[in-house]
Design an enzyme around this catalytic site. Sequence first.
Site, mmCIF file in Angstrom:
data_model
loop_
_atom_site.group_PDB
_atom_site.id
_atom_site.type_symbol
_atom_site.label_atom_id
_atom_site.label_comp_id
_atom_site.label_asym_id
_atom_site.label_seq_id
_atom_site.Cartn_x
_atom_site.Cartn_y
_atom_site.Cartn_z
ATOM 1 C CD GLU A 85 -3.031 0.695 2.266
ATOM 2 O OE1 GLU A 85 -3.480 -0.465 2.373
ATOM 3 O OE2 GLU A 85 -3.332 1.619 3.026
ATOM 4 C CG ASP A 86 1.660 2.795 3.261
ATOM 5 O OD1 ASP A 86 0.636 3.105 2.626
ATOM 6 O OD2 ASP A 86 1.681 2.589 4.474
#
Length: 737
Positions: A85-86
């Site tokens: 996600e990051d």
Amino acid sequence: MDEQQEQDYLNHLRAQIAQIAAGFSGEEEKNILRAYDFATEAHKDQRRKSGEPYIMHPVAVACNIDRMGLDAESVMAGLLHDTVEDTNVTCADIAREFSPAVAMLVDGVTKLTQMEHTAYSTKEEQQMEDLRKMFIAMAKDIRVIMIKLADRLHNMRTIEFQKPQKQRDISVETMEIYAPLAHRLGMQGVKWELEDRSLKILDPVGYQEISDYLEDKSHGFSDFLDKTKARIEEKLSQVGISCQVKARLKSVYSIYRKLYGQNLSFAELYDICATRIIVKELTDCYNVLGLIHDLYKPVPGRFKDYISTPKPNGYQSLHTVVIGTEGIPFEVQIRTEEMDHRAEYGIAAHWKYKDGLKGSQKEEAFAWVRQLIENQQDTDAADFIKNIKTDLFADEVYVFTPRGDIINLPLGATPIDFAYAIHSAVGNRMTGAKVNGRIVPIDYQLKSGEIVDVITAKNATGPKRDWMQIVKTNAARSKIKQWFKKERREENIVEGREVFERELRANLLYDPFQQPELQSAILKRFDFPNLEELYAALGYGGVALNRVIGKIKDEVMRQRAAEAKEAKLEAKLAAQSARQEKSTADSGVVVEGIGNCMVKFAKCCSPVPGDPIVGFITRGYGVSVHRQDCANVRAARKGGEDGRWIRTEWATAEKHSYHAAIKVTAKSSVGLGGEVLMQLANMKINISEMTARDTTDGYCDLYLTINVTGKEQLELVIARLKRTSGVVEVRRMSAGS
Ligand code: MN
């Protein structure tokens, strides 16, 4: 933190992980450490809102997962859970570096990216899509949700670093989704902590009041508990039963619910503490119950046997409330060690002691999750989450089939829910029902302990449409929907079309909806291939009418707002060009460095627009404009008056325009380029370059360089082109791209 402190901190985190890893086999130990190093590298430039290195979060999550007793893959997934996600890491990277199973777990807790959403998604819709994705992943592998709970637990523990509004949003979601999920999975420890931490954010005053009260009471209680404990232990040792007696104050939120949900005062709260007696053997549970009722007077109606009838989440225990020596009632829970462990860790206990879920056990643990998902196949994300919330929150009743099988239903369930809970064929053939041998109405609300007998007929005509309003369970509603979907397609289309068009007219949307662009946007939004499918779905209840109408309304409003904005821009541009015309009409020329000066045309050479010109600054008459090849100009310049000549140009629109490059993506069809050119011609836009390129997927890209007077006109052009039929995207290109 200075550099040295930070390094010490990172070493400490790695040591923590090393300790966890040491609890696993050689290969798994190595993999966990590898996952730690991988995640540390991926997150190395990121920090938590607290300012600490980001990796502290995945480490904390992995520790929570380990404490739940899950396996090595889950611990690794915990360490890696935020990488996709990051950071730039993909699930494919994780599958390759570690294993497809770990990648699947990480994917399950990773939010959808913006790209995968339709253009119409709002923030709320996006959140719902993310939740739906998580639930679907969880139906495939239940560990997904335990990892998510471990993640949420740490985020709640560090929530003070978020902005106040974000704190509240996260807490609401925790209360509505994650705490009930923990409950359904039997993970009481996690559930209580999530609830208490959310409550602290959502009602800080109420939270403080109760925790102060508990703090205040705890001194008196420890005294009382010591005495009670001694008394019970003595009694049990007399009969040779070895046991452990524990006591615990109830969670702040469970007391909060009693105070506000049941409207009690502090004085009326008597079971704020639970005494637990833990024994070795199952039979001892019932023996101990008898002894306790011997020692203390039981409160009638408060005995519950969750051993013979476990709660749906697997919780097993005997509960009773007795009156203590000082006249204070208190709750006693009696269970075996294994039941006690399961009460704390729920489904995770399977991993700790039984090496994961096996065979039929797995089936049972998954049953409700899978059912939750299966029931929702025809609903959109918003309804999906709403239904899941009601399913998660529902209080239960237990009823019996005539053969004595227990069926679990939410409070308020009817015989129809019961029939569909047995089998959809039973529901579809149902004509009536008997409860405890007596005929009841079809919307009768079942009570725990009743025996329900469904009356069916082979030639029954099937469910009625109004049953969808009567039933309480989403399972029954969805099966009824399915029946209508399959059996009554023609009828559904007619009915769906009728209600839809009526509602369109009632909202004055009938005409706007005739636009093909709007129609296709709406069909796309709800995932229907054509209008007929939409009608059919409206007919059997697969999509809610008000949601479709709401979307159309939004879309029409959006269009109207865009048109209004365009009209405003257009008016502004018109005013601008009128002003320009006026100022050029004043003089027709632009004098360098002098705005709005007095200009006259020299009689000697009478320049006309297009001639190269030059200005002469006169004494008292402003600027006199000559042709550059005027004889007087040449003579004057020779005469040494050079300093008074000034550059002057004809004021033309050309000088006020600039090139802009745009890319138009459109469905590849004959005449499309012409359509775009027509639009530009209508707006009096010059095109200086144009190339077209077909893409492989049936679209074509037009690259245009156009002359515009400014940004506003460019915006107007882009807005117009976007509305041209067949055009899917218009983008302004930066120079050279
Ligand atoms: Mn996280």
